[in-house]
Design a protein around this motif. Structure first.
Motif, PDB file in Angstrom:
ATOM      1  N   TYR A  77       0.621  -1.185   0.062  1.00  0.00           N
ATOM      2  CA  TYR A  77       0.018  -0.029  -0.129  1.00  0.00           C
ATOM      3  C   TYR A  77       0.720   1.289   0.162  1.00  0.00           C
ATOM      4  CZ  TYR A  77       1.119  -0.506   4.941  1.00  0.00           C
ATOM      5  OH  TYR A  77       1.683  -0.674   6.107  1.00  0.00           O
ATOM      6  N   VAL A  78       2.205   1.286   0.068  1.00  0.00           N
ATOM      7  CA  VAL A  78       3.038   2.414  -0.229  1.00  0.00           C
ATOM      8  C   VAL A  78       3.826   2.501  -1.506  1.00  0.00           C
ATOM      9  CG1 VAL A  78       3.137   2.484   2.519  1.00  0.00           C
ATOM     10  CG2 VAL A  78       5.107   1.176   0.956  1.00  0.00           C
ATOM     11  N   GLY A  79       4.228   3.425  -1.552  1.00  0.00           N
ATOM     12  CA  GLY A  79       5.244   3.707  -2.995  1.00  0.00           C
ATOM     13  C   GLY A  79       4.458   3.884  -4.089  1.00  0.00           C
ATOM     14  N   PHE A  80       5.001   3.760  -5.303  1.00  0.00           N
ATOM     15  CA  PHE A  80       4.566   4.030  -6.442  1.00  0.00           C
ATOM     16  C   PHE A  80       4.260   2.579  -7.189  1.00  0.00           C
ATOM     17  CE2 PHE A  80       7.160   7.527  -5.350  1.00  0.00           C
ATOM     18  CZ  PHE A  80       6.004   8.619  -5.544  1.00  0.00           C
ATOM     19  N   ASP A  81       3.207   2.618  -8.228  1.00  0.00           N
ATOM     20  CA  ASP A  81       2.842   1.282  -8.635  1.00  0.00           C
ATOM     21  C   ASP A  81       2.384   1.703 -10.151  1.00  0.00           C
ATOM     22  OD1 ASP A  81       2.029  -1.201  -9.668  1.00  0.00           O
ATOM     23  OD2 ASP A  81       1.497  -1.716  -7.796  1.00  0.00           O
ATOM     24  N   SER A  82       3.351   1.434 -11.288  1.00  0.00           N
ATOM     25  CA  SER A  82       2.660   1.690 -12.477  1.00  0.00           C
ATOM     26  C   SER A  82       1.384   0.960 -13.081  1.00  0.00           C
ATOM     27  CB  SER A  82       3.865   1.199 -13.603  1.00  0.00           C
ATOM     28  OG  SER A  82       4.305  -0.200 -13.344  1.00  0.00           O
ATOM     29  N   SER A  83       0.933  -0.072 -12.237  1.00  0.00           N
ATOM     30  CA  SER A  83      -0.062  -0.926 -12.712  1.00  0.00           C
ATOM     31  C   SER A  83      -1.405  -0.061 -12.120  1.00  0.00           C
ATOM     32  CB  SER A  83       0.042  -2.286 -12.113  1.00  0.00           C
ATOM     33  OG  SER A  83      -0.002  -2.125 -10.559  1.00  0.00           O
ATOM     34  N   GLN A  90       3.240  12.290   3.447  1.00  0.00           N
ATOM     35  CA  GLN A  90       2.479  11.327   3.938  1.00  0.00           C
ATOM     36  C   GLN A  90       1.504  10.880   2.619  1.00  0.00           C
ATOM     37  OE1 GLN A  90       3.167   9.665   6.676  1.00  0.00           O
ATOM     38  NE2 GLN A  90       4.927  11.080   7.028  1.00  0.00           N
ATOM     39  N   ILE A  91       1.001  12.287   2.212  1.00  0.00           N
ATOM     40  CA  ILE A  91       0.072  12.018   0.906  1.00  0.00           C
ATOM     41  C   ILE A  91       0.696  11.191  -0.226  1.00  0.00           C
ATOM     42  CG2 ILE A  91      -1.408  13.314  -0.931  1.00  0.00           C
ATOM     43  CD1 ILE A  91      -1.814  15.329   1.523  1.00  0.00           C
ATOM     44  N   ILE A  92       1.903  11.743  -0.402  1.00  0.00           N
ATOM     45  CA  ILE A  92       2.811  10.986  -1.528  1.00  0.00           C
ATOM     46  C   ILE A  92       2.858   9.383  -1.158  1.00  0.00           C
ATOM     47  CG2 ILE A  92       5.063  11.024  -2.711  1.00  0.00           C
ATOM     48  CD1 ILE A  92       2.999  13.074  -3.627  1.00  0.00           C
ATOM     49  N   LEU A  93       3.383   9.301   0.087  1.00  0.00           N
ATOM     50  CA  LEU A  93       3.358   7.899   0.639  1.00  0.00           C
ATOM     51  C   LEU A  93       2.338   7.067   0.330  1.00  0.00           C
ATOM     52  CD1 LEU A  93       5.698   5.963   1.882  1.00  0.00           C
ATOM     53  CD2 LEU A  93       4.791   6.653   3.993  1.00  0.00           C
ATOM     54  N   TYR A  94       1.321   7.466   0.577  1.00  0.00           N
ATOM     55  CA  TYR A  94       0.194   6.626   0.687  1.00  0.00           C
ATOM     56  C   TYR A  94      -1.015   6.987  -0.541  1.00  0.00           C
ATOM     57  CZ  TYR A  94       1.432   5.385   5.267  1.00  0.00           C
ATOM     58  OH  TYR A  94       2.146   4.995   6.640  1.00  0.00           O
ATOM     59  N   CYS A  95      -0.218   7.293  -1.790  1.00  0.00           N
ATOM     60  CA  CYS A  95      -1.105   7.786  -2.915  1.00  0.00           C
ATOM     61  C   CYS A  95      -2.013   6.795  -3.357  1.00  0.00           C
ATOM     62  CB  CYS A  95       0.128   8.417  -3.854  1.00  0.00           C
ATOM     63  SG  CYS A  95       1.132   7.192  -4.471  1.00  0.00           S
ATOM     64  N   LYS A  96      -1.479   5.274  -2.980  1.00  0.00           N
ATOM     65  CA  LYS A  96      -2.175   4.182  -3.708  1.00  0.00           C
ATOM     66  C   LYS A  96      -3.473   3.620  -2.775  1.00  0.00           C
ATOM     67  CE  LYS A  96       1.087   1.021  -3.954  1.00  0.00           C
ATOM     68  NZ  LYS A  96       1.782  -0.164  -4.526  1.00  0.00           N
ATOM     69  N   THR A  97      -3.483   4.394  -1.641  1.00  0.00           N
ATOM     70  CA  THR A  97      -4.608   3.998  -0.839  1.00  0.00           C
ATOM     71  C   THR A  97      -5.505   5.132  -0.345  1.00  0.00           C
ATOM     72  OG1 THR A  97      -3.334   3.988   1.189  1.00  0.00           O
ATOM     73  CG2 THR A  97      -3.274   1.835   0.002  1.00  0.00           C
ATOM     74  N   GLY A  98      -4.838   6.198  -0.320  1.00  0.00           N
ATOM     75  CA  GLY A  98      -5.414   7.403   0.425  1.00  0.00           C
ATOM     76  C   GLY A  98      -5.016   7.378   1.836  1.00  0.00           C
ATOM     77  N   LEU A  99      -5.195   8.342   2.741  1.00  0.00           N
ATOM     78  CA  LEU A  99      -5.067   8.510   4.323  1.00  0.00           C
ATOM     79  C   LEU A  99      -6.222   7.519   4.720  1.00  0.00           C
ATOM     80  CD1 LEU A  99      -3.756  12.043   4.677  1.00  0.00           C
ATOM     81  CD2 LEU A  99      -2.417   9.849   4.635  1.00  0.00           C
ATOM     82  N   GLU A 100      -5.910   6.415   5.421  1.00  0.00           N
ATOM     83  CA  GLU A 100      -7.001   5.619   6.101  1.00  0.00           C
ATOM     84  C   GLU A 100      -6.717   5.133   7.504  1.00  0.00           C
ATOM     85  OE1 GLU A 100      -7.679   2.257   3.581  1.00  0.00           O
ATOM     86  OE2 GLU A 100      -8.449   3.245   1.847  1.00  0.00           O
ATOM     87  N   GLU A 101      -7.578   5.270   8.177  1.00  0.00           N
ATOM     88  CA  GLU A 101      -7.118   4.870   9.809  1.00  0.00           C
ATOM     89  C   GLU A 101      -5.947   5.150  10.185  1.00  0.00           C
ATOM     90  OE1 GLU A 101      -8.125   0.620   9.905  1.00  0.00           O
ATOM     91  OE2 GLU A 101     -10.138   0.926  10.193  1.00  0.00           O
ATOM     92  N   ARG A 102      -4.909   4.335  10.519  1.00  0.00           N
ATOM     93  CA  ARG A 102      -3.701   4.514  10.908  1.00  0.00           C
ATOM     94  C   ARG A 102      -2.917   5.151  10.202  1.00  0.00           C
ATOM     95  NH1 ARG A 102      -3.854  -0.789   9.348  1.00  0.00           N
ATOM     96  NH2 ARG A 102      -2.013  -1.711   7.966  1.00  0.00           N
TER      97      ARG A 102
END
Length: 495
Positions: free
Chosen positions: A252-258, A314-326
């Motif tokens: 759920y972190v980092g970048f993913d081309s998919s 933090q927004i960049i780190l969790y760009c694949k999920t959005g800021l959720e819960e923890r």
């Protein structure tokens, strides 16, 4: 009375935080809620590893680090986790109390940070609440997330940094760096706070004189050793992540081309609707009031920039999920820094504007406390469900019984069931693969063998009351008796 309260401020505030945290956790029942399918499997895995012939704390740590390094870089999390497991075992009540103590310490040091920054007692308490209360409060009771320990270590680090800025004592600088290093090695999201700490030192220096390019240069030269050590620490760990772990993380972190732009949009809209909505609702009226502080726009702009050094990474780190819960931690620290600490210190913050702003904060926190209680209640309900179904499966089984854990695709759930049953002497525990329709042994000496689903005596799976529910397993339950335990279901083969 006022004199007594002022003299014993820190003791009274600490007692308030202790009472608040433990009363909420005890009243909602999270501390005694029992087993949960996510993260709790680690305690069981470590116990099994430690009990093996030749198994030691060192070998267990080594194995945990080897498994983690392929996708993440959290070495101190696993080191601490294994060491504490060697003391606490899988006593979840002890683990829950330990977690609650971490939360109390976080509250106390966040409060100390606010007070050191010349914030009033009232708004220092409000600051800690905004940081810690809301959807992110799941870290108060969930035993897996690293954010509870992370925010505690960061709060301690930031407090010592503030004391160093205030007194120039090197002992505070050393203490701050030690805690910064620990938290950076504990979870990646807190590593990203190092640039904030560096810039904050420069910002504090410039505020004493004037904010200019020359004053920035002077501050950097004055604190050259500090900047060098923090920079090298940050660069070294980032390089390890890039070269060893990789930035195209499958998690759920980092970048993913998919992941497509449309998917990113869906993830963030979902996060806003479910987890960030009250932050957004607060920002609208709060922003309108802040606009009236136009005379202090330069100060507000600088404070907003400092806050963004926390929030934007933090927004960049969790760009694949959005800021959720923890994941809202430590983003919420930056949010509270600007909307509470920065605003309450403005000279114009008084009269009607102060009253209105405080009212908006109160309503915001009221909704977030409601979220906290609802989430804690569900956590307890689900924990009782999991614990009951495990004990019932144990009750209706023996060493020869074939037990199928059909929680696929939630692998952690299957691991929890397999390890828990293995420690209870049940070595015929299989896991269900929904796609391949196979049952594979995940415990005991015959690890890896397969059996037909018709050979399963007890089958465990989620039911629609569980948030993780996604489907009914493609299994014929005609010859089974179905029993629901809250969010969990057990099917027992008929004689």
């Amino acid at each position: 009375m006022l004199k007594f309260m002022k003299k014993n401020e820190y003791l009274l505030v600490s007692l308030f935080f202790v009472l608040m945290v433990f009363s909420l956790l005890l009243s909602t029942g999270t501390i005694t809620s029992g087993w949960h399918m996510v993260d709790d499997h680690e305690f069981l895995e470590y116990q099994i590893e430690l009990s093996r012939s030749g198994g030691t704390v060192f070998t267990c740590i080594q194995k945990a680090l080897e498994e983690d390094i392929g996708s993440r870089f959290r070495p101190l999390y696993y080191i601490f986790r294994v060491i504490l497991t060697s003391f606490f075992g899988s006593n979840l009540v002890v683990w829950s109390i330990f977690k609650a103590i971490e939360i109390v310490i976080s509250f106390i040091f966040l409060y100390l940070c606010a007070r050191t920054l010349k914030c009033t007692v009232f708004y220092s308490i409000i600051f800690t609440m905004v940081v810690m209360v809301g959807p992110q409060s799941v870290v108060w009771w969930k035993l897996g997330p690293q954010e509870s320990t992370g925010i505690m270590l960061f709060a301690v680090s930031f407090y010592f940094l503030l004391k160093w800025i205030q007194t120039s004592k090197n002992s505070y600088a050393i203490a701050s760096y030690i805690f910064t290093l620990i938290v950076a090695l504990y979870k990646e999201s807190f590593l990203l706070l190092i640039p904030f700490l560096m810039c904050f030192v420069i910002y504090s220096d410039c505020n004493k004189t004037e904010f200019s390019f020359n004053s920035i240069q002077t501050s950097v030269r004055q604190h050259f050793l500090f900047m060098l050590i923090y920079s090298l620490t940050f660069i070294a760990e980032v390089l390890i992540i890039i070269l060893v772990v990789g930035v195209s993380s499958p998690g759920y972190v980092g970048f993913d081309s998919s992941v497509t732009l449309h998917q990113y949009k869906i993830y963030w809209l979902d996060a806003i609707r479910n987890y960030l909505k009250y932050f957004l609702y607060f920002m609208i009226p709060a922003g309108l009031i802040i606009i009236t502080f136009i005379k202090s726009w330069r100060l507000l702009l600088k404070e907003f920039f400092i806050a963004c050094l926390i929030m934007f990474p933090q927004i960049i780190l969790y760009c694949k999920t959005g800021l959720e819960e923890r994941y809202i931690l430590p983003w919420s620290f930056g949010f509270a820094y600007f909307f509470i600490l920065s605003i309450c210190k403005l000279p114009q913050f008084k009269g009607l504007r102060k009253l209105l702003y405080s009212g908006i904060i109160f309503i915001f926190l009221l909704f977030h406390f409601k979220v906290l209680v609802n989430e804690a209640d569900y956590f307890t309900y689900r924990g009782h469900s999991v614990t009951t179904v495990l004990n019932e499966a144990l009750k209706y089984s023996n060493a020869e019984t074939n037990i199928l854990s059909a929680y696929s695709p939630y692998e952690e759930s299957d691991i929890t069931v397999s390890c828990w049953m293995q420690l209870k002497g049940r070595n015929n525990v299989f896991t269900w693969n929904e796609e391949e329709k196979t049952c594979t042994d995940r415990s005991g000496e015959d690890y890896g063998r397969t059996e037909d689903v018709s050979q399963m005596d007890i089958i465990l799976f989620y039911n629609p009351k569980d948030r993780h529910y996604c489907y009914d397993p493609s299994i014929d339950f005609t010859n089974y008796t179905r029993i629901d335990y809250g969010t969990m279901t057990m099917c027992i083969k008929k004689d």
